[in-house]
Structures are given as C-alpha cells and as structure tokens.
Write an enzyme that holds these catalytic residues in place. Structure first.
Site, PDB file in Angstrom:
ATOM      1  N   GLU A 150       0.516   1.871  11.466  1.00  0.00           N
ATOM      2  CA  GLU A 150       0.909   2.024  10.066  1.00  0.00           C
ATOM      3  C   GLU A 150       1.731   3.296   9.912  1.00  0.00           C
ATOM      4  O   GLU A 150       1.252   4.397  10.185  1.00  0.00           O
ATOM      5  CB  GLU A 150      -0.321   2.081   9.165  1.00  0.00           C
ATOM      6  CG  GLU A 150       0.035   2.123   7.688  1.00  0.00           C
ATOM      7  CD  GLU A 150      -1.187   2.105   6.782  1.00  0.00           C
ATOM      8  OE1 GLU A 150      -1.129   1.450   5.734  1.00  0.00           O
ATOM      9  OE2 GLU A 150      -2.196   2.746   7.134  1.00  0.00           O
ATOM     10  N   CYS A 165      -0.296   0.386   1.130  1.00  0.00           N
ATOM     11  CA  CYS A 165      -1.174  -0.087   2.209  1.00  0.00           C
ATOM     12  C   CYS A 165      -0.850  -1.505   2.651  1.00  0.00           C
ATOM     13  O   CYS A 165      -0.982  -1.843   3.824  1.00  0.00           O
ATOM     14  CB  CYS A 165      -2.631   0.014   1.772  1.00  0.00           C
ATOM     15  SG  CYS A 165      -2.991  -0.854   0.230  1.00  0.00           S
ATOM     16  N   LYS A 176     -13.376  11.794  -6.343  1.00  0.00           N
ATOM     17  CA  LYS A 176     -12.623  12.805  -5.621  1.00  0.00           C
ATOM     18  C   LYS A 176     -11.202  12.286  -5.391  1.00  0.00           C
ATOM     19  O   LYS A 176     -10.977  11.404  -4.557  1.00  0.00           O
ATOM     20  CB  LYS A 176     -13.307  13.117  -4.282  1.00  0.00           C
ATOM     21  CG  LYS A 176     -12.725  14.348  -3.562  1.00  0.00           C
ATOM     22  CD  LYS A 176     -11.581  13.970  -2.692  1.00  0.00           C
ATOM     23  CE  LYS A 176     -10.900  15.181  -2.092  1.00  0.00           C
ATOM     24  NZ  LYS A 176      -9.654  14.821  -1.386  1.00  0.00           N
ATOM     25  N   GLU A 211     -11.227   0.049   1.429  1.00  0.00           N
ATOM     26  CA  GLU A 211      -9.898  -0.562   1.489  1.00  0.00           C
ATOM     27  C   GLU A 211      -9.036   0.390   2.293  1.00  0.00           C
ATOM     28  O   GLU A 211      -8.712   1.488   1.839  1.00  0.00           O
ATOM     29  CB  GLU A 211      -9.355  -0.774   0.076  1.00  0.00           C
ATOM     30  CG  GLU A 211      -8.166  -1.713   0.033  1.00  0.00           C
ATOM     31  CD  GLU A 211      -6.841  -0.991   0.050  1.00  0.00           C
ATOM     32  OE1 GLU A 211      -6.260  -0.856   1.152  1.00  0.00           O
ATOM     33  OE2 GLU A 211      -6.395  -0.563  -1.013  1.00  0.00           O
TER      34      GLU A 211
END
Length: 497
Positions: free
Chosen positions: A400, A299, A191, A265
C-alpha cells in the site's frame, strides 16, 4: 483575485488563538504534562494550531470520565432520547459544516471542494444512526429445556469504547466512530491522528452542544503513545480502529491482555478489473479517480488496475491522458482536484515507491515527480502517476503506497485475473467493469474482498457494510454489523411454571 497561498483569510472563528485543549468530561483541559504539539497546513506549511499532547495520565482521566458517564446519567437515556440527540447533532453539524470541512482542508490538505462534497454522506450517516437508536432489539427464542422456561436475548451497550482514527478523513471517521456510540448507549474516548485532529475535536464539542452529557464523548489529542495508552487501558471495553496494518497489530496485542472487543478497518491494495467489453468512457475516469482521489490517500483505492489485453494499450493511454488533465493546486482553491500529501513523512514514503517502480522494471507512462512550481513549494504535491507493464510481484503492486500511483497490468482470461486479484495479502475492496452481468456476478462471488463495485468505484452508504478480509482487518462499519460491534448479547431465562 482570491489569494489561496495563505490560510490567513480562511481560518474558522472556532480556532481562535490556535491553542486547543483536550476534551474530557465535558471540559476543555490542558494535558497534565503541559506538553503540546503543532499542526501545520499540508498545503501552505503554515501553523494551523497547537494542540494539547495527551499522556497516559490524561488517557486514564478520560477513560474514568467515560466509565462514570456510562454507569451514570447516560445509562438512563431512552432510545428515543438518544435518537433526538443524534438528530440535533446532525442539524448542528450541517449548520457548521463549511467550517468543519475547512478544518480538514487546512490540516490534511484535501481540496476544499472535495471536503465540502462529504456533506451529504455525513448527514446520511448521522441520521442513519439516529434511526438505529430506537430499533435495537433482542429476540425471543424457543428452547428444549425440560422445565418450562422463557428464553430471550437483550442487546446491551458494550461499555467504554476507545476509538482511534486516521488523518486521511478525520471528520467522517469521527462521525463513523461516535455515531454508533451515541446510538447504542456506549461512551467513547476518541484519539484523532496527530496530523489532523481539529475537525474531530470540534465534532465532539458539537455533541455536547446537542445535549450529550459530560463524559460520554471525550477527545485526547496526541501521537502514537497516546493511542497505545488508550489501547492498553484495562477499563476500555472495545477498541474501534481505522489505520495501518502494523499499528493494528500492536493494538490487537495490547487488547489481548484484557480481551477487549476489537474492530479494525486497515489498509488495502485493491484490484480494479476492466474487461474488454467494458464501457471505457465510464470505466477510465472512474478507475483514475479510484486511484487519485484524495491524492491516493484512501484505504480502498483501486491501485492495482487489471486490464484485459485487447483494450490494454487504449486504457493505459487514456488513463494517462486523464491524469495529465487533473488540476494540481493549492487546497483552498475550489478548482483544485489534486492536493498535497499530508506531510513530509508521507511524501518520503511515496517518493520511495516512485523510485522503486522503474528500478523493478515498471514503465512510467506519466507523472512520477514532485510538483513545486506555481506556488506549490511549501507542501508535498506528487503528480498523478501511472505505471504500466507492472508485474504482480513488484513492490508497487504488492504494498500500500497511499499516494496517487496506479499500477496497470494486462490479463488474458477470467480465471487468471481473479487468481491474481486474490493473490494480495489485503482484501478491502475491488472493482469490476463489464457489460456481461453473468461475468460480473461470477467475479463478485470469487473476489475475496469486503466490498466489490460493479461498473462503479467507491460508493459508500451507512446502510451498507464496509470492511476487509485478510490483512485489511475484521469487523464492519456501515450496515447492521456496524451497530452490532458496539453491543453485547445477554441470554435471559425465566421459569414460567
């Protein structure tokens, strides 16, 4: 003079009329509901494609095809045959790489030169997985059972994998999910993110062109509900997810009902530490691009930049100067270094943090504004931004952002900076800059993160594991642990007397 303000002359022939279906059991099929969604260029705002919106029924159809393939012809493929398929896939991907890179640039806005720069890593990864396919093995084990028994282990594919990937690196992410599937003999329902699903869809088609049987690789395009249906499906054996922490938490909750194997992750807020004895000529540009690469949509970005006080002012000034020299431009322009953020939604998120910085007392050194001049009014460009004198508890230092925003903080001692580096709830990566090898090795040992780079930032290779501590996830991609995540271990006992 080439016009980069429109995607019209850059669309790969594969896009055709721009309507793309799901890929299930080797066939392009419409969603059962007939619903679709649109994908727009992050750079020009133009429509790139209209994709099928997979619902729960489509996910179920894809999982059933995946299960049938796993238990059918695919289970009889020998390791050397899977290896040959991966090598053919690598050749097909390399032949079509420019178009695949263009699809990422058209959708999510990464500058075309950066997209094309992933060619080597992609090829190394696919060929690495090909090598692994014929090297999977168990062990013969001694035992102390009172009867003479031979004991050994078998490594077997885990089964049907549900793979969910993000928009910030769709082609590479697809390869890193599908590669180990093919190497181990699993099957997959992939997906992609709704903001960038085209390169993953084309990559899956190339798997079939390489000879992968129908049902082994399936792709269901859609939004969050599509991923939720895949995560909760009772016949999925493993979820491999790359994305945000909140989504990861929901996936773990859904997986608990059937005790799926899960690898994650997730995000990061990585520390990058520059000691006073560092080679600043090397450290400053690397630290800058450790934040600004892919417009900060990475990331492992080193967005918490700790600088030892004797060189603090110099690093702040030189990093700001470097940021000001980066070319902001249209994604299709080969000279562009900083492209747009992926969407209006992502721009609003980043803009919120840009406002928070000064409100909480950070000093804006450069950047901090949206760019609309020079034909950039149809996308979501943000200037590379440097905040100095940032406190550890400011939100721009804790959360973040996923945008081109650096938070620079001074420090005075080794123990102090290590403690502050580890104070984050994240633990994906970290960097250390020093000429003192003893100091470097001490820092590597004490930084709580899945990857630490010394006098470099953000090297990756398929032979080396990558993943996070703490809220940055669990499991590894790259290295032997990557393959282990797609395998089960079976203990076998045979009476020999």
């Amino acid at each position: 003079m080439t016009d980069y303000s429109s995607i019209a002359g850059f669309r790969p022939a594969w896009l055709g009329d721009g309507r793309k279906k799901l890929l299930i059991d080797g066939q392009a099929v419409e969603a059962r509901s007939g619903e679709t969604f649109k994908s727009f260029s992050a750079s020009t705002g133009e429509l790139v494609a209209e994709l099928a919106l997979a619902g729960e029924a489509d996910v179920d159809r894809a999982v059933k095809a995946s299960r049938a393939a796993f238990e059918g012809p695919w289970s009889r493929f020998k390791p050397a045959e899977r290896q040959a398929l991966l090598l053919r896939l690598a050749e097909l991907v390399d032949a079509e790489f420019d178009d695949l890179a263009m699809l990422d640039t058209l959708e999510m806005g990464r500058p075309i030169t950066a997209s094309k720069g992933l060619r080597g890593m992609l090829q190394r990864s696919l060929r690495h997985f090909a090598g692994v396919a014929s090297a999977i093995h168990g062990q013969t084990l001694g035992n102390s059972f009172p009867v003479e028994l031979l004991s050994y282990t078998l490594r077997e594919p885990v089964g049907v994998v549900g793979a969910i990937i993000p928009w910030n690196g769709p082609l590479f992410s697809a390869a890193w999910k599908i590669g180990p599937v093919l190497a181990t003999g699993c099957t997959v329902v992939l997906k992609p993110a709704e903001d960038a699903g085209l390169s993953a869809l084309r990559f899956a088609e190339l798997c079939h062109e390489a000879g992968v049987p129908p049902g082994v690789v399936n792709v269901v395009t859609g939004a969050g509900a599509t991923g939720a249906a895949l995560s909760a499906h009772p016949d999925v054996d493993k979820i491999a997810f790359t994305g945000s922490g909140p989504t990861g938490q929901r996936i773990v909750e859904a997986s608990a009902r059937t005790f799926k194997k899960v690898s994650m992750e997730l995000g990061g807020k990585s520390p990058n530490i520059i000691f006073a004895d560092a080679d600043l000529d090397a450290a400053i540009p690397a630290a800058a691009m450790g934040v600004f690469n892919n417009s900060g949509q990475v990331c492992a970005a080193g967005t918490r930049l700790f600088v030892e006080r004797p060189v603090y002012d110099e690093v702040v000034a030189r990093l700001a100067s470097f940021a000001q020299g980066l070319k902001i431009g249209l994604s299709l322009d080969p000279s562009t270094q900083i492209g747009p953020l992926v969407s209006q939604r992502q721009y609003e998120r980043v803009a919120g943090y840009l406002a928070l910085g000064p409100q909480q007392g950070a000093r804006l050194v450069t950047g901090g504004a949206r760019v609309t001049e020079g034909g950039l009014d149809k996308g979501y460009w943000v200037e590379p931004t440097v905040y100095a004198d940032v406190a550890d508890d400011m939100r721009i230092a804790c959360e973040e952002i996923f945008g081109p925003v650096a938070s620079i903080m001074p420090f005075d001692s080794f123990d102090e900076v290590i403690a502050r580096a580890n104070s984050s709830r994240f633990g994906l990566a970290g960097g250390v800059w020093t000429k003192d090898i003893n100091k470097a090795m001490a820092a590597v040992k004490r930084i709580r993160a899945g990857s630490v780079w010394v006098n470099h930032y953000f090297a990756m290779d398929p032979a080396v594991p990558f993943g996070g501590y703490k809220m940055s996830g669990f499991g590894r991609e790259g290295g032997s642990e990557h393959i282990d995540a797609y395998l089960q271990t079976k203990g076998v006992w045979i009476r020999t007397e």
